[in-house]
Design a protein around this motif. Structure first.
Motif, mmCIF file in Angstrom:
data_model
loop_
_atom_site.group_PDB
_atom_site.id
_atom_site.type_symbol
_atom_site.label_atom_id
_atom_site.label_comp_id
_atom_site.label_asym_id
_atom_site.label_seq_id
_atom_site.Cartn_x
_atom_site.Cartn_y
_atom_site.Cartn_z
ATOM 1 N N PHE A 186 0.795 -1.218 0.000
ATOM 2 C CA PHE A 186 0.000 0.000 0.000
ATOM 3 C C PHE A 186 0.832 1.276 0.000
ATOM 4 C CE2 PHE A 186 -3.693 -2.599 0.589
ATOM 5 C CZ PHE A 186 -4.692 -1.844 -0.006
ATOM 6 N N VAL A 187 2.141 1.146 0.181
ATOM 7 C CA VAL A 187 3.010 2.306 -0.039
ATOM 8 C C VAL A 187 2.873 2.772 -1.485
ATOM 9 C CG1 VAL A 187 5.402 3.082 -0.135
ATOM 10 C CG2 VAL A 187 4.633 1.668 1.755
ATOM 11 N N ASN A 188 2.778 1.823 -2.437
ATOM 12 C CA ASN A 188 2.608 2.165 -3.846
ATOM 13 C C ASN A 188 1.254 2.826 -4.085
ATOM 14 O OD1 ASN A 188 5.079 0.879 -4.437
ATOM 15 N ND2 ASN A 188 4.050 -1.106 -4.531
ATOM 16 N N VAL A 189 0.223 2.331 -3.397
ATOM 17 C CA VAL A 189 -1.102 2.918 -3.545
ATOM 18 C C VAL A 189 -1.110 4.348 -3.008
ATOM 19 C CG1 VAL A 189 -3.554 2.588 -3.078
ATOM 20 C CG2 VAL A 189 -2.053 0.603 -3.281
ATOM 21 N N ARG A 191 1.406 6.402 -2.942
ATOM 22 C CA ARG A 191 2.088 7.266 -3.920
ATOM 23 C C ARG A 191 1.157 7.619 -5.078
ATOM 24 N NH1 ARG A 191 6.827 3.442 -3.545
ATOM 25 N NH2 ARG A 191 8.143 4.248 -1.898
ATOM 26 N N TYR A 192 0.369 6.631 -5.524
ATOM 27 C CA TYR A 192 -0.559 6.881 -6.629
ATOM 28 C C TYR A 192 -1.549 7.985 -6.252
ATOM 29 C CZ TYR A 192 -4.394 6.132 -9.943
ATOM 30 O OH TYR A 192 -5.367 6.322 -10.879
ATOM 31 N N TYR A 193 -2.151 7.863 -5.060
ATOM 32 C CA TYR A 193 -3.165 8.854 -4.680
ATOM 33 C C TYR A 193 -2.547 10.174 -4.232
ATOM 34 C CZ TYR A 193 -6.927 5.599 -5.442
ATOM 35 O OH TYR A 193 -7.818 4.757 -6.042
ATOM 36 N N GLU A 194 -1.304 10.178 -3.798
ATOM 37 C CA GLU A 194 -0.643 11.461 -3.544
ATOM 38 C C GLU A 194 -0.521 12.251 -4.843
ATOM 39 O OE1 GLU A 194 2.225 10.584 0.341
ATOM 40 O OE2 GLU A 194 3.006 10.257 -1.679
ATOM 41 N N ARG A 195 -0.187 11.555 -5.923
ATOM 42 C CA ARG A 195 -0.110 12.244 -7.217
ATOM 43 C C ARG A 195 -1.484 12.749 -7.643
ATOM 44 N NH1 ARG A 195 3.418 7.878 -8.432
ATOM 45 N NH2 ARG A 195 1.771 6.785 -9.576
ATOM 46 N N LYS A 196 -2.515 11.938 -7.389
ATOM 47 C CA LYS A 196 -3.859 12.344 -7.783
ATOM 48 C C LYS A 196 -4.348 13.552 -6.986
ATOM 49 C CE LYS A 196 -4.233 9.596 -11.084
ATOM 50 N NZ LYS A 196 -4.142 10.227 -12.428
ATOM 51 N N THR A 197 -4.052 13.592 -5.701
ATOM 52 C CA THR A 197 -4.480 14.752 -4.906
ATOM 53 C C THR A 197 -3.702 16.005 -5.281
ATOM 54 O OG1 THR A 197 -2.977 14.079 -3.120
ATOM 55 C CG2 THR A 197 -5.280 13.388 -2.941
ATOM 56 N N GLU A 198 -2.461 15.839 -5.747
ATOM 57 C CA GLU A 198 -1.715 17.000 -6.236
ATOM 58 C C GLU A 198 -2.301 17.505 -7.551
ATOM 59 O OE1 GLU A 198 2.422 16.251 -6.532
ATOM 60 O OE2 GLU A 198 2.768 16.194 -4.369
ATOM 61 N N GLN A 214 -3.320 5.135 3.213
ATOM 62 C CA GLN A 214 -2.396 5.456 4.310
ATOM 63 C C GLN A 214 -2.753 4.650 5.557
ATOM 64 O OE1 GLN A 214 -3.272 9.622 4.094
ATOM 65 N NE2 GLN A 214 -1.340 10.140 3.101
ATOM 66 N N TYR A 215 -4.032 4.485 5.802
ATOM 67 C CA TYR A 215 -4.498 3.674 6.939
ATOM 68 C C TYR A 215 -4.013 2.236 6.803
ATOM 69 C CZ TYR A 215 -8.034 0.848 9.418
ATOM 70 O OH TYR A 215 -8.678 -0.083 10.191
ATOM 71 N N ARG A 216 -4.190 1.660 5.623
ATOM 72 C CA ARG A 216 -3.782 0.276 5.405
ATOM 73 C C ARG A 216 -2.267 0.115 5.424
ATOM 74 N NH1 ARG A 216 -8.085 -2.909 2.774
ATOM 75 N NH2 ARG A 216 -9.935 -1.619 2.698
ATOM 76 N N ALA A 217 -1.538 1.166 5.066
ATOM 77 C CA ALA A 217 -0.074 1.102 5.104
ATOM 78 C C ALA A 217 0.475 1.396 6.494
ATOM 79 C CB ALA A 217 0.523 2.089 4.098
#
Length: 868
Positions: A186-189, A191-198, A214-217
């Motif tokens: 979920f670290v990869n997940v 990163r994916y959603y950090e890019r999307k929120t940016e 982030q919760y799952r990670a």
């Protein structure tokens, strides 16, 4: 495969297909025929799998080679209208691969089939509802180390570019969530959603999925920030109720852990090093008035029959404050130390008397004569050096003081019912000098601070809140050295501007830190490639952007790091020392480097820990210690050493003033001795050896088992660069003939967000050498599994503190459930991710013996071993 071989394979396949059939193609970057060759039966002879179409319907055919010819072993009707996946992997068995097929049933949806060879035929073991939009077959080490079977990560389309992600593994005949690999995947997940929120900061659905990832990670503080961001929207996604349920889960984890993440989830080395660093920061920032009490006591820790206890000695190594605390920190310059009893924190003076009784959930180190305490999970207050609470009320958040200003927050509900968090500033007396009105706030520097007014509007304010300048950017960072970091848009890069908003260094960096003494660390890489460097205020490189890490060590020195092995870009770096001009003063030979204080920095390499001077040379007149850790010069020329996870003290000549015990005496007969196993720099285990048992053979058998449980294993060479492991133990209970030893481990795969802890309890009969199992406590035939499972289910249902438990995961206890005992109760626990998130640690349930006395076998060896 040559073209001739391909033609032969196609001809072979067509010879077994109906005359009207056509082999379909798998679309993608490299379209290819749906033909797969691989061993699916476990006989080491590859089978041929092909998907074909007849009358617009799909079929799977599998050819096996038997009796010197190819025969059809399976012809199975498929699903949908196309194919997105045709491969194999050890999903169901560790010694045999299964065939994975993705049947396309929608534009962004495929049904997954997983065919296994059983009783001479292929059977689809996947549930009917197992579908995906994108899929990964992964093998990631989990709680128990490397998995023999592979897991599947399913990305299931929601809306836009948002996906719900599930990671599953096959256990006991069904697919279940792979909680133990969540920290890695979920670290990869995230990163994916950090890019999307940016890219889309005003899309609440991306903030929701970022918080969930982030919760799952296990990144709980970050998850709470994303939740708060989502709740600021008028119509949060998916609904305010569901978001608040996720928030409640995380908050209950904090309650369960006593308001903070448990120490067992990080290595003891990291804990002590953090305390040492906190003390160094205090020494640098404390004012002269903080010296009024002075300090000459030193923190120590020893193992006892009741776990590790903390106390204090003087410069001669004599005990001054006895070993009595469950946790403690170094004395600060103001003569106060933070100590804990039963997860509650207080303050003691040099006399050993409490200035503040242990009543708080946490206490921060003093900064500018003020400490921040948490009364409970989300109620912060400020203490002065007399231990008095000086804030009239508590707040959801208070930061440490900077230039006599502390950030505080409030939480209110607006007219639409949305939760609104705003930030303001307190003065050193706890008064609200700037009301809570900002979306974000930063520390003061040179009587100025950056605050966020709203989206794309930041301001520079003075110490009374007056605006000095306004900036229309997506992000503006802390003010320092007359410069500010800024980012024009969410998808843009970082640059630097002056107070007036004039761009002084155009945006071109993927990461940028504040300037300090005219220089700043930047990053030019957007992945794990080396890209860290140092620039001056003209944007000229002082240190080229070619390193994996750079640290500001203070006193005009940098530590620059690069991985020792180019084949392992995520590997731990080795550091060299550079001066302010960027000149390298040393080779890349240090695993770690501390900040410089009074011309000295602690370093360690493969063999030793020692001090270096500002030239990078070993400092004369100071000891070199075998092992890896940190040295700190304390008062009276006492050197505090934390080496290979053990804290001790020495003088400048290297003579030991105090060191911890290596033997715990249980009584006049039994002893627990400490042994150390360190086959390489990344593998360190302390394990117990029991002595004094009446039967030598039983003693040997017990100690062999202790080594096994402690993971005293031969380490494969390929693992040395990929994983670190630390192990330790505590005697947590001893009575009569029973000793309970807790064995703790921490596996960390290099590059992961965090590692995974392990915990095992060995309950040992000191006369017979028997290591008890849970069933040994109960009468023969007693259904203890059912009764204990029912009681734990009631605790989960009735106690809000356990709302973090994954309800679908708790299916009761196992007959060999991990456990330990105390005088009056049985304690049962689960591993991280087994029934709860990583941050909850080891969910533990206490059941008093009185509640299950009808089940206990009171004439048994187990019960009698600790009953007097």
């Amino acid at each position: 495969m040559s073209k001739h071989q391909e033609a032969q394979l196609t001809q072979l396949v067509l010879s077994h297909l109906p005359s009207t059939a056509t082999v379909i193609n798998i679309e993608g970057p490299l379209p290819h025929q749906a033909i797969y060759i691989g061993d699916l039966t476990g006989d080491e002879i590859p089978e041929i799998s092909v998907v074909y179409k007849v009358n617009e319907e799909l079929y799977l055919m599998v050819l096996v080679f038997t009796d010197q010819e190819w025969k059809v072993a399976a012809r199975i009707k498929g699903h949908g209208y196309g194919l997105t996946l045709l491969t194999s992997g050890p999903i169901l068995h560790n010694d045999r691969k299964s065939l994975l097929i993705g049947w396309q049933i929608g534009a962004v949806r495929s049904k997954l089939s997983i065919y296994k060879w059983e009783d001479g035929k292929f059977i689809d073991a996947a549930p009917e509802d197992l579908s995906y939009s994108s899929i990964e077959i992964i093998n990631i080490p989990g709680i128990s180390g490397g998995n023999q079977t592979s897991d599947i990560a399913l990305w299931i389309h929601d809306t836009g570019e948002a996906y719900r992600v599930e990671v599953l593994h096959f256990r006991e005949g069904k697919f279940v969530p792979a909680w133990d690999v969540y920290p890695y995947y979920f670290v990869n997940v995230v990163r994916y959603y950090e890019r999307k929120t940016e890219e889309h900061p005003n899309y609440p659905l991306y903030w929701y999925y970022l918080a969930d990832a982030q919760y799952r990670a296990g990144m709980l503080p970050a998850a709470l920030q994303s939740i708060h961001k989502n709740l600021l929207f008028q119509n949060p996604y998916p609904s305010r109720k569901e978001i608040q349920q996720l928030q409640s889960k995380i908050e209950n984890i904090y309650k369960h852990m006593g308001g903070q993440i448990t120490e067992k989830q990080i290595t003891e080395e990291q804990i002590i090093e953090e305390r040492i660093m906190e003390e160094q920061i205090i020494e640098q920032t404390a004012t002269s008035t903080m010296n009024k009490r002075g300090t000459s006591l030193f923190l120590i820790a020893e193992k006892t029959t009741d776990g590790t206890k903390w106390g204090y000695i003087n410069a001669e190594g004599e005990s001054v404050i006895p070993l009595q605390y469950s946790e403690a920190r170094d004395f600060q310059k103001n003569g106060l130390a933070v100590v804990a009893q039963k997860r509650k924190y207080g303050l003691v003076e040099l006399s050993g008397e409490y200035l503040v009784e242990p009543i708080y959930t946490s206490i921060s180190p003093y900064v500018e004569q003020r400490a921040i305490v948490t009364v409970d999970e989300y109620h912060f207050a400020m203490l002065n050096e007399e231990g008095k609470k000086i804030t009239e009320q508590t707040y959801p958040f208070i930061s440490n003081s900077a230039e006599n200003r502390s950030i505080y927050s409030t939480e209110t509900t607006n007219s639409s019912g949305s939760s609104v968090i705003q930030y303001g500033y307190l003065d050193s007396e706890g008064n609200e000098v700037i009301p809570a009105q900002y979306e974000e706030a930063s520390d003061y520097d040179q009587q100025k601070a950056i605050v966020k007014i709203k989206e794309y509007e930041y301001a520079l304010i003075n110490e009374i809140g007056e605006r000095l300048a306004t900036y229309p950017y997506y992000y503006v960072g802390n003010y320092s050295d007359g410069f500010l970091v800024f980012k024009e848009t969410a998808s843009g890069t970082y640059g630097y501007m002056d107070e007036r908003g004039t761009a002084m260094i155009p945006p071109s960096f993927t990461g940028a830190t504040a300037f300090h003494q005219g220089q700043a660390i930047i990053n030019t890489s957007d992945d794990y490639k080396p890209g860290y460097g140092v620039i001056d205020k003209q944007g000229v490189y002082i240190i080229p952007a070619e390193y994996h890490d750079i640290r500001d060590l203070g006193e005009d020195r940098w530590a620059v790091g690069r991985t020792a092995d180019a084949k392992h870009p995520l590997g731990l770096p080795l550091y060299a020392i550079a001066d302010r001009s960027g000149t390298l003063l040393t080779d890349f030979s240090f695993f770690d480097v501390s900040e410089f204080i009074d011309g000295l920095a602690s370093v360690n390499n493969h063999e030793q820990t020692y001090f270096i001077d500002q030239s990078g040379n070993p400092a004369p007149g100071y000891p070199h210690i075998e092992g890896r850790g940190t040295l700190t010069v304390k008062e009276d020329d006492v050197i505090q050493a934390f080496i290979d996870q053990r804290l001790f003290y020495m003088n400048r000549a290297g003579d030991v003033i105090w060191e911890p015990n290596k033997m715990i005496s249980l009584n006049g007969t039994y002893r627990v001795k400490e042994e150390k196993y360190k086959p390489n720099q990344n593998y360190l285990v302390y394990y117990p050896v029991i002595e004094g048992m009446p039967d030598v053979i039983s003693e040997q058998r017990v100690n062999i088992r202790m080594k096994q449980l402690a993971e005293v294993n031969k380490v494969p060479l390929n693992k040395e660069k990929e994983e670190t492991f630390t192990g330790d133990y505590d005697v947590i209970y001893y009575k009569k003939d029973l000793v309970v030893i807790e064995l703790n481990g921490y596996h960390y795969t290099i590059g992961a967000a965090h590692g995974l802890p392990t915990k095992i309890h060995a309950l040992i009969h000191l006369v017979t050498g028997r290591i008890f199992m849970l069933r040994d406590l109960f009468k023969a035939g007693a259904d203890y599994v059912k009764e204990l499972s029912k009681r734990i289910r009631k605790i989960i249902t009735d106690d809000p503190a356990y709302s973090y438990v994954f309800s679908e995961s708790y299916q009761g206890i196992k007959p060999n459930q991990p456990f330990y005992v105390s005088d009056n109760a049985l304690h049962l626990y689960f591993a991280p991710y087994e029934i709860g998130p990583y941050a909850a640690g080891f969910p533990t349930f206490t059941i008093p013996f009185d509640e299950i006395k009808e089940l206990i076998y009171k004439e048994g060896e187990f019960w009698k071993s600790f009953q007097i």
